[in-house]
Design a protein around this motif. Sequence first.
Motif, PDB file in Angstrom:
ATOM      1  N   LEU A  69       0.829  -1.208   0.000  1.00 52.95           N
ATOM      2  CA  LEU A  69       0.000   0.000   0.000  1.00 52.95           C
ATOM      3  C   LEU A  69       0.863   1.258   0.000  1.00 52.95           C
ATOM      4  O   LEU A  69       0.563   2.224  -0.719  1.00 52.95           O
ATOM      5  CB  LEU A  69      -0.941   0.005   1.197  1.00 52.95           C
ATOM      6  CG  LEU A  69      -2.105  -0.978   1.138  1.00 52.95           C
ATOM      7  CD1 LEU A  69      -2.856  -0.993   2.468  1.00 52.95           C
ATOM      8  CD2 LEU A  69      -3.045  -0.657  -0.005  1.00 52.95           C
ATOM      9  N   GLN A  70       1.928   1.261   0.774  1.00 51.58           N
ATOM     10  CA  GLN A  70       2.814   2.424   0.802  1.00 51.58           C
ATOM     11  C   GLN A  70       3.452   2.663  -0.564  1.00 51.58           C
ATOM     12  O   GLN A  70       3.536   3.800  -1.034  1.00 51.58           O
ATOM     13  CB  GLN A  70       3.889   2.241   1.867  1.00 51.58           C
ATOM     14  CG  GLN A  70       3.347   2.314   3.280  1.00 51.58           C
ATOM     15  CD  GLN A  70       4.403   2.028   4.329  1.00 51.58           C
ATOM     16  OE1 GLN A  70       5.585   2.282   4.126  1.00 51.58           O
ATOM     17  NE2 GLN A  70       3.994   1.485   5.458  1.00 51.58           N
ATOM     18  N   ILE A  71       3.875   1.584  -1.212  1.00 55.93           N
ATOM     19  CA  ILE A  71       4.472   1.706  -2.545  1.00 55.93           C
ATOM     20  C   ILE A  71       3.442   2.243  -3.534  1.00 55.93           C
ATOM     21  O   ILE A  71       3.732   3.151  -4.323  1.00 55.93           O
ATOM     22  CB  ILE A  71       5.038   0.339  -3.009  1.00 55.93           C
ATOM     23  CG1 ILE A  71       6.255  -0.040  -2.163  1.00 55.93           C
ATOM     24  CG2 ILE A  71       5.380   0.365  -4.496  1.00 55.93           C
ATOM     25  CD1 ILE A  71       6.690  -1.492  -2.305  1.00 55.93           C
ATOM     26  N   LYS A  72       2.228   1.700  -3.487  1.00 59.39           N
ATOM     27  CA  LYS A  72       1.167   2.138  -4.401  1.00 59.39           C
ATOM     28  C   LYS A  72       0.823   3.615  -4.183  1.00 59.39           C
ATOM     29  O   LYS A  72       0.606   4.352  -5.147  1.00 59.39           O
ATOM     30  CB  LYS A  72      -0.084   1.279  -4.240  1.00 59.39           C
ATOM     31  CG  LYS A  72       0.078  -0.122  -4.761  1.00 59.39           C
ATOM     32  CD  LYS A  72       0.290  -0.043  -6.241  1.00 59.39           C
ATOM     33  CE  LYS A  72       0.226  -1.384  -6.903  1.00 59.39           C
ATOM     34  NZ  LYS A  72       0.553  -1.306  -8.324  1.00 59.39           N
ATOM     35  N   GLU A  76       1.243   6.534  -6.964  1.00 60.88           N
ATOM     36  CA  GLU A  76       0.124   7.401  -7.324  1.00 60.88           C
ATOM     37  C   GLU A  76       0.503   8.863  -7.122  1.00 60.88           C
ATOM     38  O   GLU A  76       0.149   9.722  -7.930  1.00 60.88           O
ATOM     39  CB  GLU A  76      -1.113   7.045  -6.495  1.00 60.88           C
ATOM     40  CG  GLU A  76      -2.340   7.830  -6.851  1.00 60.88           C
ATOM     41  CD  GLU A  76      -2.823   7.634  -8.282  1.00 60.88           C
ATOM     42  OE1 GLU A  76      -3.434   8.583  -8.815  1.00 60.88           O
ATOM     43  OE2 GLU A  76      -2.592   6.556  -8.864  1.00 60.88           O
ATOM     44  N   GLN A  77       1.239   9.150  -6.058  1.00 61.43           N
ATOM     45  CA  GLN A  77       1.667  10.519  -5.788  1.00 61.43           C
ATOM     46  C   GLN A  77       2.523  11.060  -6.933  1.00 61.43           C
ATOM     47  O   GLN A  77       2.383  12.220  -7.325  1.00 61.43           O
ATOM     48  CB  GLN A  77       2.442  10.577  -4.471  1.00 61.43           C
ATOM     49  CG  GLN A  77       2.898  11.969  -4.097  1.00 61.43           C
ATOM     50  CD  GLN A  77       3.663  11.994  -2.779  1.00 61.43           C
ATOM     51  OE1 GLN A  77       3.947  10.960  -2.192  1.00 61.43           O
ATOM     52  NE2 GLN A  77       3.991  13.180  -2.315  1.00 61.43           N
ATOM     53  N   GLY A  84      -1.570  17.567  -3.342  1.00 64.99           N
ATOM     54  CA  GLY A  84      -0.229  17.910  -2.877  1.00 64.99           C
ATOM     55  C   GLY A  84       0.382  16.839  -2.002  1.00 64.99           C
ATOM     56  O   GLY A  84      -0.238  15.817  -1.681  1.00 64.99           O
ATOM     57  N   LYS A  85       1.618  17.096  -1.578  1.00 65.92           N
ATOM     58  CA  LYS A  85       2.365  16.163  -0.730  1.00 65.92           C
ATOM     59  C   LYS A  85       1.626  15.898   0.578  1.00 65.92           C
ATOM     60  O   LYS A  85       1.600  14.768   1.062  1.00 65.92           O
ATOM     61  CB  LYS A  85       3.754  16.726  -0.468  1.00 65.92           C
ATOM     62  CG  LYS A  85       4.639  15.842   0.394  1.00 65.92           C
ATOM     63  CD  LYS A  85       5.988  16.485   0.639  1.00 65.92           C
ATOM     64  CE  LYS A  85       6.918  15.652   1.465  1.00 65.92           C
ATOM     65  NZ  LYS A  85       6.398  15.071   2.672  1.00 65.92           N
ATOM     66  N   ASP A  86       1.001  16.921   1.161  1.00 70.16           N
ATOM     67  CA  ASP A  86       0.271  16.762   2.429  1.00 70.16           C
ATOM     68  C   ASP A  86      -0.823  15.707   2.313  1.00 70.16           C
ATOM     69  O   ASP A  86      -1.037  14.920   3.248  1.00 70.16           O
ATOM     70  CB  ASP A  86      -0.346  18.084   2.881  1.00 70.16           C
ATOM     71  CG  ASP A  86       0.691  19.058   3.410  1.00 70.16           C
ATOM     72  OD1 ASP A  86       1.842  18.641   3.599  1.00 70.16           O
ATOM     73  OD2 ASP A  86       0.331  20.234   3.624  1.00 70.16           O
ATOM     74  N   TYR A  87      -1.512  15.698   1.200  1.00 68.91           N
ATOM     75  CA  TYR A  87      -2.592  14.725   0.968  1.00 68.91           C
ATOM     76  C   TYR A  87      -2.046  13.304   1.078  1.00 68.91           C
ATOM     77  O   TYR A  87      -2.606  12.456   1.767  1.00 68.91           O
ATOM     78  CB  TYR A  87      -3.214  14.967  -0.407  1.00 68.91           C
ATOM     79  CG  TYR A  87      -4.208  13.928  -0.835  1.00 68.91           C
ATOM     80  CD1 TYR A  87      -5.520  13.965  -0.370  1.00 68.91           C
ATOM     81  CD2 TYR A  87      -3.853  12.903  -1.721  1.00 68.91           C
ATOM     82  CE1 TYR A  87      -6.453  13.011  -0.778  1.00 68.91           C
ATOM     83  CE2 TYR A  87      -4.773  11.951  -2.122  1.00 68.91           C
ATOM     84  CZ  TYR A  87      -6.066  12.009  -1.645  1.00 68.91           C
ATOM     85  OH  TYR A  87      -6.984  11.061  -2.037  1.00 68.91           O
ATOM     86  N   TYR A  88      -0.928  13.050   0.409  1.00 65.74           N
ATOM     87  CA  TYR A  88      -0.345  11.709   0.414  1.00 65.74           C
ATOM     88  C   TYR A  88       0.310  11.385   1.750  1.00 65.74           C
ATOM     89  O   TYR A  88       0.298  10.230   2.182  1.00 65.74           O
ATOM     90  CB  TYR A  88       0.609  11.544  -0.770  1.00 65.74           C
ATOM     91  CG  TYR A  88      -0.165  11.415  -2.049  1.00 65.74           C
ATOM     92  CD1 TYR A  88      -0.755  10.207  -2.391  1.00 65.74           C
ATOM     93  CD2 TYR A  88      -0.375  12.508  -2.882  1.00 65.74           C
ATOM     94  CE1 TYR A  88      -1.510  10.074  -3.541  1.00 65.74           C
ATOM     95  CE2 TYR A  88      -1.124  12.383  -4.030  1.00 65.74           C
ATOM     96  CZ  TYR A  88      -1.693  11.168  -4.356  1.00 65.74           C
ATOM     97  OH  TYR A  88      -2.453  11.039  -5.483  1.00 65.74           O
ATOM     98  N   THR A  93      -0.003   8.179   6.692  1.00 64.18           N
ATOM     99  CA  THR A  93      -0.199   8.143   8.143  1.00 64.18           C
ATOM    100  C   THR A  93      -1.429   7.316   8.485  1.00 64.18           C
ATOM    101  O   THR A  93      -1.404   6.510   9.425  1.00 64.18           O
ATOM    102  CB  THR A  93      -0.337   9.576   8.702  1.00 64.18           C
ATOM    103  OG1 THR A  93       0.871  10.281   8.422  1.00 64.18           O
ATOM    104  CG2 THR A  93      -0.597   9.568  10.199  1.00 64.18           C
ATOM    105  N   GLU A  94      -2.492   7.492   7.712  1.00 60.64           N
ATOM    106  CA  GLU A  94      -3.738   6.770   7.985  1.00 60.64           C
ATOM    107  C   GLU A  94      -3.548   5.251   7.859  1.00 60.64           C
ATOM    108  O   GLU A  94      -4.051   4.485   8.672  1.00 60.64           O
ATOM    109  CB  GLU A  94      -4.841   7.257   7.038  1.00 60.64           C
ATOM    110  CG  GLU A  94      -6.174   6.613   7.253  1.00 60.64           C
ATOM    111  CD  GLU A  94      -6.774   6.820   8.639  1.00 60.64           C
ATOM    112  OE1 GLU A  94      -7.571   5.947   9.058  1.00 60.64           O
ATOM    113  OE2 GLU A  94      -6.464   7.814   9.313  1.00 60.64           O
ATOM    114  N   ILE A  95      -2.789   4.803   6.847  1.00 59.47           N
ATOM    115  CA  ILE A  95      -2.636   3.348   6.687  1.00 59.47           C
ATOM    116  C   ILE A  95      -1.546   2.763   7.582  1.00 59.47           C
ATOM    117  O   ILE A  95      -1.485   1.554   7.756  1.00 59.47           O
ATOM    118  CB  ILE A  95      -2.384   2.922   5.224  1.00 59.47           C
ATOM    119  CG1 ILE A  95      -1.042   3.422   4.721  1.00 59.47           C
ATOM    120  CG2 ILE A  95      -3.525   3.327   4.333  1.00 59.47           C
ATOM    121  CD1 ILE A  95      -0.532   2.656   3.544  1.00 59.47           C
TER     122      ILE A  95
END
Length: 160
Positions: A69-72, A76-77, A84-88, A93-95
Motif C-alpha cells: 500500500l505504501q508503494i502504491k 500514485e503521488q 499535494g504532498k500533504d494529501y499523500y 499516516t492513515e494506513i
Amino acid sequence: MKNVLIALCFLLPASSFAQVDSSFLLKIKQAETADFLKTDTLAVPEDALTQKIRQLRKEKNGIDIEMVLQIKIREEQERDTVHGKDYYDRLLTEITTGNTSKLLNNALINMYRQTFTEPEIDDLLRFYKTSAGKKMNSDYILLIIRSVKDAEGLMRLIQN
C-alpha cells in the motif's frame, strides 16, 4: 484479477494443475465479487490464536500488504498533478498508524483465522524459524515477481 489467474497458471506445475479443483476456482470467483470488507474488519478476539497470528506476521518480515500500500500510494503521488504532498502524507499516516491501519490489521488477522487452524499457525511459526523458512521469507516475493514477469512475457509472445 486476470493477471493473478494467469500467474497462478504458470506458478502451478503442469502435473499438479489437474489437482486444482473446482472449489478452488469457485473461491477465486467469489473473491472477485464478494464484499468481505464488512466482516473482515470486525474487531478480532484477543485470544491465543490471534496472538500467534500476530507473532507469525512479525516472523514473516518480508513484503506485506502495508508495504505494498505504501508503494502504491507513492506511485500514485508521482503521477498525481492535483493533490499535494500533504494529501499523500495523510494517506500514509492513515494506513500506518490511523484507524485504517487498525481495520487493515483486523482484516488480515480475520483472514488468517478463517484460513488456518491454530495447529497450522503453530506449524507455520516453526517453519519460518527454520533456515528454509527464512529463505522462503526473503526470496518468495522475488520468485512471484519473476514468475509474473515471465507470464506476462509469455502472454505477449502468444498474442503476436
